[in-house]
Design a protein around this motif. Structure first.
Motif, PDB file in Angstrom:
ATOM      1  N   PRO A 291     -59.812 -34.245 -15.495  1.00  0.00           N
ATOM      2  CA  PRO A 291     -59.120 -33.685 -16.589  1.00  0.00           C
ATOM      3  C   PRO A 291     -57.879 -34.203 -16.797  1.00  0.00           C
ATOM      4  CG  PRO A 291     -60.135 -32.068 -14.857  1.00  0.00           C
ATOM      5  CD  PRO A 291     -60.217 -33.335 -14.192  1.00  0.00           C
ATOM      6  N   VAL A 292     -57.638 -34.382 -18.198  1.00  0.00           N
ATOM      7  CA  VAL A 292     -56.418 -34.959 -18.821  1.00  0.00           C
ATOM      8  C   VAL A 292     -55.323 -34.573 -18.360  1.00  0.00           C
ATOM      9  CG1 VAL A 292     -54.987 -35.180 -20.867  1.00  0.00           C
ATOM     10  CG2 VAL A 292     -57.632 -35.350 -21.007  1.00  0.00           C
ATOM     11  N   GLY A 293     -55.079 -33.347 -18.249  1.00  0.00           N
ATOM     12  CA  GLY A 293     -53.724 -32.867 -17.269  1.00  0.00           C
ATOM     13  C   GLY A 293     -53.630 -33.357 -15.842  1.00  0.00           C
ATOM     14  N   LEU A 294     -54.573 -33.787 -15.091  1.00  0.00           N
ATOM     15  CA  LEU A 294     -54.464 -34.021 -13.943  1.00  0.00           C
ATOM     16  C   LEU A 294     -54.479 -35.771 -13.732  1.00  0.00           C
ATOM     17  CD1 LEU A 294     -57.252 -31.814 -12.233  1.00  0.00           C
ATOM     18  CD2 LEU A 294     -54.774 -31.354 -12.245  1.00  0.00           C
ATOM     19  N   ARG A 295     -54.491 -36.377 -14.919  1.00  0.00           N
ATOM     20  CA  ARG A 295     -54.543 -37.726 -14.880  1.00  0.00           C
ATOM     21  C   ARG A 295     -53.012 -38.564 -14.358  1.00  0.00           C
ATOM     22  NH1 ARG A 295     -58.405 -39.324 -19.654  1.00  0.00           N
ATOM     23  NH2 ARG A 295     -60.365 -38.065 -19.168  1.00  0.00           N
ATOM     24  N   GLY A 296     -52.926 -39.581 -13.913  1.00  0.00           N
ATOM     25  CA  GLY A 296     -51.668 -40.161 -13.979  1.00  0.00           C
ATOM     26  C   GLY A 296     -52.141 -41.616 -13.208  1.00  0.00           C
TER      27      GLY A 296
ATOM     28  N   TYR B 153     -58.879 -27.683  -8.451  1.00  0.00           N
ATOM     29  CA  TYR B 153     -58.674 -29.174  -8.024  1.00  0.00           C
ATOM     30  C   TYR B 153     -57.988 -29.334  -7.088  1.00  0.00           C
ATOM     31  CZ  TYR B 153     -60.952 -29.582 -12.864  1.00  0.00           C
ATOM     32  OH  TYR B 153     -61.962 -29.722 -13.881  1.00  0.00           O
ATOM     33  N   CYS B 154     -58.215 -30.332  -6.340  1.00  0.00           N
ATOM     34  CA  CYS B 154     -57.526 -30.851  -5.248  1.00  0.00           C
ATOM     35  C   CYS B 154     -57.447 -32.307  -5.197  1.00  0.00           C
ATOM     36  CB  CYS B 154     -58.379 -30.385  -3.789  1.00  0.00           C
ATOM     37  SG  CYS B 154     -59.087 -28.865  -3.633  1.00  0.00           S
TER      38      CYS B 154
ATOM     39  N   ARG C 120     -56.686 -41.819  -8.961  1.00  0.00           N
ATOM     40  CA  ARG C 120     -57.786 -42.454  -9.234  1.00  0.00           C
ATOM     41  C   ARG C 120     -59.001 -41.581  -8.773  1.00  0.00           C
ATOM     42  NH1 ARG C 120     -56.863 -47.937  -8.816  1.00  0.00           N
ATOM     43  NH2 ARG C 120     -54.870 -48.381  -7.977  1.00  0.00           N
ATOM     44  N   GLU C 121     -58.682 -40.462  -8.060  1.00  0.00           N
ATOM     45  CA  GLU C 121     -59.923 -39.312  -8.125  1.00  0.00           C
ATOM     46  C   GLU C 121     -59.301 -38.013  -7.770  1.00  0.00           C
ATOM     47  OE1 GLU C 121     -61.963 -41.616  -5.069  1.00  0.00           O
ATOM     48  OE2 GLU C 121     -60.548 -41.053  -3.456  1.00  0.00           O
ATOM     49  N   VAL C 122     -60.134 -37.050  -7.971  1.00  0.00           N
ATOM     50  CA  VAL C 122     -59.620 -35.847  -7.487  1.00  0.00           C
ATOM     51  C   VAL C 122     -61.021 -34.945  -7.014  1.00  0.00           C
ATOM     52  CG1 VAL C 122     -57.787 -35.396  -9.161  1.00  0.00           C
ATOM     53  CG2 VAL C 122     -60.122 -34.655  -9.890  1.00  0.00           C
ATOM     54  N   TRP C 123     -60.823 -33.745  -6.482  1.00  0.00           N
ATOM     55  CA  TRP C 123     -62.036 -33.146  -5.898  1.00  0.00           C
ATOM     56  C   TRP C 123     -62.163 -31.728  -6.645  1.00  0.00           C
ATOM     57  CZ3 TRP C 123     -59.739 -36.976  -3.389  1.00  0.00           C
ATOM     58  CH2 TRP C 123     -60.433 -37.946  -2.843  1.00  0.00           C
TER      59      TRP C 123
END
Length: 71
Positions: A14-19, A37-38, A23-26
Protein backbone atom coordinates in the motif's frame (compact mmCIF):
# COMPACT_ATOMS: atom_id res chain seq x y z
CA UNK A 1 -12.49 -17.78 12.58
CA UNK A 2 -9.78 -18.03 9.96
CA UNK A 3 -6.59 -16.13 10.71
CA UNK A 4 -3.84 -15.95 8.11
CA UNK A 5 -1.00 -13.75 6.96
CA UNK A 6 0.73 -13.12 3.66
CA UNK A 7 3.83 -11.34 2.44
CA UNK A 8 3.28 -8.32 0.19
CA UNK A 9 6.08 -7.03 -2.02
CA UNK A 10 6.81 -4.36 -4.60
CA UNK A 11 3.90 -2.46 -6.12
CA UNK A 12 1.42 -4.48 -4.05
CA UNK A 13 2.58 -2.66 -0.89
CA UNK A 14 0.00 0.00 0.00
CA UNK A 15 1.18 3.51 -0.91
CA UNK A 16 1.10 4.74 2.69
CA UNK A 17 3.51 2.00 3.78
CA UNK A 18 6.05 2.36 0.97
CA UNK A 19 9.49 3.79 1.60
CA UNK A 20 13.06 3.51 0.40
CA UNK A 21 13.87 0.73 2.89
CA UNK A 22 10.51 -1.06 2.67
CA UNK A 23 10.84 -4.10 0.41
CA UNK A 24 8.05 -6.18 1.94
CA UNK A 25 5.28 -6.06 4.51
CA UNK A 26 3.00 -8.74 5.94
CA UNK A 27 -0.76 -8.42 6.05
CA UNK A 28 -2.68 -10.26 8.77
CA UNK A 29 -6.27 -11.17 7.94
CA UNK A 30 -9.19 -12.45 10.02
CA UNK A 31 -11.98 -14.02 7.97
CA UNK A 32 -10.52 -12.34 4.86
CA UNK A 33 -10.75 -8.89 6.45
CA UNK A 34 -7.51 -7.00 7.03
CA UNK A 35 -6.50 -6.85 10.68
CA UNK A 36 -3.09 -5.21 10.48
CA UNK A 37 0.02 -4.62 8.39
CA UNK A 38 3.27 -5.76 9.97
CA UNK A 39 6.88 -4.87 9.19
CA UNK A 40 8.24 -8.39 9.80
CA UNK A 41 7.12 -11.97 9.53
CA UNK A 42 7.77 -12.45 13.26
CA UNK A 43 5.42 -9.57 14.07
CA UNK A 44 2.77 -11.03 11.74
CA UNK A 45 3.05 -14.44 13.40
CA UNK A 46 2.68 -12.77 16.79
CA UNK A 47 -0.49 -10.98 15.65
CA UNK A 48 -1.89 -14.27 14.32
CA UNK A 49 -1.22 -15.96 17.68
CA UNK A 50 -2.85 -13.10 19.61
CA UNK A 51 -5.93 -13.22 17.39
CA UNK A 52 -6.22 -17.00 17.74
CA UNK A 53 -5.89 -16.83 21.55
CA UNK A 54 -8.53 -14.09 21.69
CA UNK A 55 -10.91 -16.20 19.63
CA UNK A 56 -10.30 -19.23 21.84
CA UNK A 57 -10.98 -17.17 24.98
CA UNK A 58 -14.18 -15.78 23.42
CA UNK A 59 -15.66 -19.21 22.68
CA UNK A 60 -18.00 -20.64 25.31
CA UNK A 61 -16.61 -23.44 27.43
CA UNK A 62 -18.84 -26.45 28.00
CA UNK A 63 -18.66 -28.56 31.13
CA UNK A 64 -18.25 -32.16 30.02
CA UNK A 65 -17.41 -33.51 33.48
CA UNK A 66 -21.02 -34.49 34.29
CA UNK A 67 -22.15 -38.12 34.22
CA UNK A 68 -24.02 -38.89 31.01
CA UNK A 69 -25.97 -41.75 32.56
CA UNK A 70 -25.70 -45.53 32.39
CA UNK A 71 -23.40 -47.02 29.80
Amino acid sequence: MAVRYEKIQGDDIPVGLRGPMVREVWAVYINDGLLKYCSSEAQALSEVAVAERAEEARRPKFDTSYDSGPS
